[in-house]
Design a protein around this motif. Structure first.
Motif, short mmCIF file in Angstrom:
data_model
loop_
_atom_site.label_atom_id
_atom_site.label_comp_id
_atom_site.label_asym_id
_atom_site.label_seq_id
_atom_site.Cartn_x
_atom_site.Cartn_y
_atom_site.Cartn_z
N LYS A 82 0.23 -5.67 -4.10
CA LYS A 82 0.09 -7.12 -4.06
C LYS A 82 -1.32 -7.49 -3.62
CE LYS A 82 4.97 -7.97 -3.00
NZ LYS A 82 5.93 -8.59 -2.05
N VAL A 83 -2.00 -8.26 -4.47
CA VAL A 83 -3.39 -8.62 -4.21
C VAL A 83 -3.52 -9.54 -3.00
CG1 VAL A 83 -5.45 -9.69 -5.21
CG2 VAL A 83 -3.91 -8.36 -6.65
N ASP A 84 -2.51 -10.38 -2.74
CA ASP A 84 -2.61 -11.37 -1.67
C ASP A 84 -2.48 -10.77 -0.28
OD1 ASP A 84 -2.90 -13.30 -3.59
OD2 ASP A 84 -0.78 -13.83 -3.65
N GLN A 85 -2.00 -9.56 -0.17
CA GLN A 85 -1.81 -8.95 1.15
C GLN A 85 -3.14 -8.49 1.74
OE1 GLN A 85 1.09 -5.81 0.82
NE2 GLN A 85 2.82 -7.21 1.11
N TRP A 86 -3.23 -8.57 3.07
CA TRP A 86 -4.42 -8.08 3.78
C TRP A 86 -3.96 -7.33 5.03
CZ3 TRP A 86 -9.38 -7.10 3.14
CH2 TRP A 86 -10.18 -6.88 4.27
N ASP A 87 -3.89 -6.04 4.90
CA ASP A 87 -3.53 -5.17 6.02
C ASP A 87 -4.43 -3.94 5.90
OD1 ASP A 87 -2.32 -4.18 8.23
OD2 ASP A 87 -0.44 -3.61 7.24
N PRO A 88 -5.73 -4.11 6.23
CA PRO A 88 -6.74 -3.10 5.89
C PRO A 88 -6.52 -1.75 6.54
CG PRO A 88 -7.61 -4.68 7.46
CD PRO A 88 -6.28 -5.21 7.04
N VAL A 89 -6.93 -0.74 5.81
CA VAL A 89 -6.93 0.63 6.32
C VAL A 89 -8.31 1.22 6.07
CG1 VAL A 89 -4.46 0.97 5.98
CG2 VAL A 89 -6.05 1.57 4.15
N CYS A 90 -8.69 2.13 6.94
CA CYS A 90 -10.00 2.79 6.82
C CYS A 90 -9.80 4.21 6.35
CB CYS A 90 -10.71 2.77 8.17
SG CYS A 90 -12.31 3.63 8.16
N GLY A 91 -10.37 4.53 5.19
CA GLY A 91 -10.25 5.87 4.66
C GLY A 91 -11.23 6.84 5.30
N ASP A 92 -10.96 8.11 5.15
CA ASP A 92 -11.85 9.13 5.69
C ASP A 92 -13.21 9.12 5.02
OD1 ASP A 92 -10.08 10.17 7.57
OD2 ASP A 92 -9.10 11.45 6.09
N ASN A 93 -13.32 8.45 3.89
CA ASN A 93 -14.60 8.35 3.20
C ASN A 93 -15.46 7.19 3.70
OD1 ASN A 93 -13.02 6.30 2.25
ND2 ASN A 93 -13.19 6.83 0.08
N GLY A 94 -14.97 6.47 4.74
CA GLY A 94 -15.74 5.37 5.31
C GLY A 94 -15.61 4.05 4.58
N ILE A 95 -14.69 3.97 3.64
CA ILE A 95 -14.48 2.73 2.88
C ILE A 95 -13.19 2.08 3.34
CG2 ILE A 95 -14.07 1.77 0.58
CD1 ILE A 95 -15.80 3.93 -0.58
N THR A 96 -13.21 0.76 3.46
CA THR A 96 -12.03 0.00 3.84
C THR A 96 -11.26 -0.40 2.59
OG1 THR A 96 -13.11 -0.88 5.82
CG2 THR A 96 -11.21 -2.09 5.01
N TYR A 97 -9.95 -0.31 2.67
CA TYR A 97 -9.07 -0.72 1.57
C TYR A 97 -8.21 -1.88 2.06
CZ TYR A 97 -10.51 3.75 -0.39
OH TYR A 97 -11.26 4.79 -0.87
N THR A 98 -7.95 -2.83 1.18
CA THR A 98 -7.23 -4.04 1.60
C THR A 98 -5.84 -3.73 2.14
OG1 THR A 98 -6.51 -4.36 -0.69
CG2 THR A 98 -8.48 -5.54 0.02
N THR A 99 -5.18 -2.75 1.58
CA THR A 99 -3.89 -2.27 2.08
C THR A 99 -3.80 -0.77 1.83
OG1 THR A 99 -2.73 -2.63 -0.02
CG2 THR A 99 -2.75 -4.47 1.55
N ALA A 100 -2.83 -0.14 2.46
CA ALA A 100 -2.60 1.28 2.22
C ALA A 100 -2.18 1.52 0.78
CB ALA A 100 -1.54 1.81 3.18
N CYS A 101 -1.55 0.50 0.19
CA CYS A 101 -1.13 0.63 -1.21
C CYS A 101 -2.34 0.76 -2.12
CB CYS A 101 -0.29 -0.59 -1.60
SG CYS A 101 0.28 -0.59 -3.32
N PHE A 102 -3.37 -0.08 -1.90
CA PHE A 102 -4.56 -0.01 -2.73
C PHE A 102 -5.37 1.26 -2.46
CE2 PHE A 102 -4.02 -4.63 -3.40
CZ PHE A 102 -4.18 -4.65 -4.78
N ALA A 103 -5.12 1.90 -1.32
CA ALA A 103 -5.75 3.19 -1.05
C ALA A 103 -5.00 4.32 -1.74
CB ALA A 103 -5.82 3.44 0.46
N GLY A 104 -3.86 3.99 -2.33
CA GLY A 104 -3.07 5.00 -3.04
C GLY A 104 -2.34 5.95 -2.12
#
Length: 275
Positions: free
Chosen positions: A90-112
């Motif tokens: 869901k694009v509207d969600q904002w629950d950011p996660v920080c990946g080990d690569n130093g990039i922030t993803y809007t949700t864990a879902c978008f981080a795959g």
């Protein structure tokens, strides 16, 4: 506040002490206040060197490959990549996660991410296909809750705090002479009226409209808005910090430049009148 309040109080008392110690004439106080404000203005320009890097958010300010670019479109097809295309995020969600690569993803879902462990702030997501990288497919593939930290912000903060402290002290130092100029340049029966006009002018020209035009300009630097439960736009989630710095500090610098000119004019008029 813990740092600036004592410094401001110290500057005001020191300004009054210098006036009494050296028995400054009104013309000397005008020059003192003018020089103090100009020095504070020049220090204020150094704020531009304390800016932070833009938060790297996959699909927003950085592509999923991990390369930094200018901010991208916030449409769904940008947020969605081959690594999360089948996740129905869901694009509207904002629950950011920080990946080990130093990039922030809007949700864990978008981080795959496919699994998680822990609870609350200690939750860790595993098997995150987007964190591995589309091109290499190697490396760690976990993410933790929260945005990734930006080292440039942590390094710039002490310098920013030092500059802010110095500016507050110098402005307070010149503030006492400014009030003394007002008291000495008006007749005794108009002193109370002069204080009222000065306070009213500060509120009408500064206190009331400033939040409106500052807020309007700052909103233009937002890259991603949150969404409320009713579907309306919420608070800003990600700012373009470079543009934010230029807009916010640029507006302050412009307003203070006008104040410097007024201080110079005031000093010239006072010197001509009381010389």
């Amino acid at each position: 506040g813990v740092v600036l309040l004592p410094v401001t109080i110290l500057g005001m008392f020191l300004g009054g002490f210098l006036i009494k110690k050296f028995k400054l004439h009104i013309t000397e106080m005008a020059k003192f206040a003018c020089i103090s404000f100009i020095v504070a203005y020049l220090l204020n320009l150094l704020y531009f060197s304390c800016s932070c890097e833009v938060l790297r958010v996959a699909g927003l300010t950085a592509p999923y490959s991990g390369l930094v670019t200018k901010h991208l479109s916030s449409s769904k097809h940008i947020y969605t990549a081959s690594c999360n295309a089948e996740c129905s995020c869901k694009v509207d969600q904002w629950d950011p996660v920080c990946g080990d690569n130093g990039i922030t993803y809007t949700t864990a879902c978008f981080a795959g991410c496919r699994s998680s462990s822990g609870t609350g702030r200690n939750m860790v997501f595993h098997n995150c296909s987007c964190v591995e990288g589309q091109e290499l497919g190697l490396g760690n593939s976990s993410a933790v809750l929260g945005q990734c930290q930006r080292e440039s912000c942590a390094k710039a903060f002490p310098y920013f705090l030092a500059l802010q402290t110095a500016c507050a002290f110098i402005l307070a130092l010149g503030g006492t002479p400014t009030y003394m100029i007002m008291f000495r340049s008006v007749s005794p029966d108009l002193k109370s009226f002069a204080v009222g006009i000065e306070t009213l002018g500060g509120r009408v020209l500064g206190g009331l409209p400033a939040p409106i035009y500052f807020g309007a300009l700052i909103d233009k630097t937002c890259l991603k808005w949150g969404t409320k439960g009713c579907g309306r736009s919420g608070s800003c989630r990600v700012y373009d910090t470079k543009e934010f710095t230029n807009v916010y500090l640029g507006l302050i610098a412009g307003l203070r430049a006008g104040c410097c000119l007024l201080y110079i004019v005031l000093s010239v008029l006072i010197v001509r009148r009381f010389k």
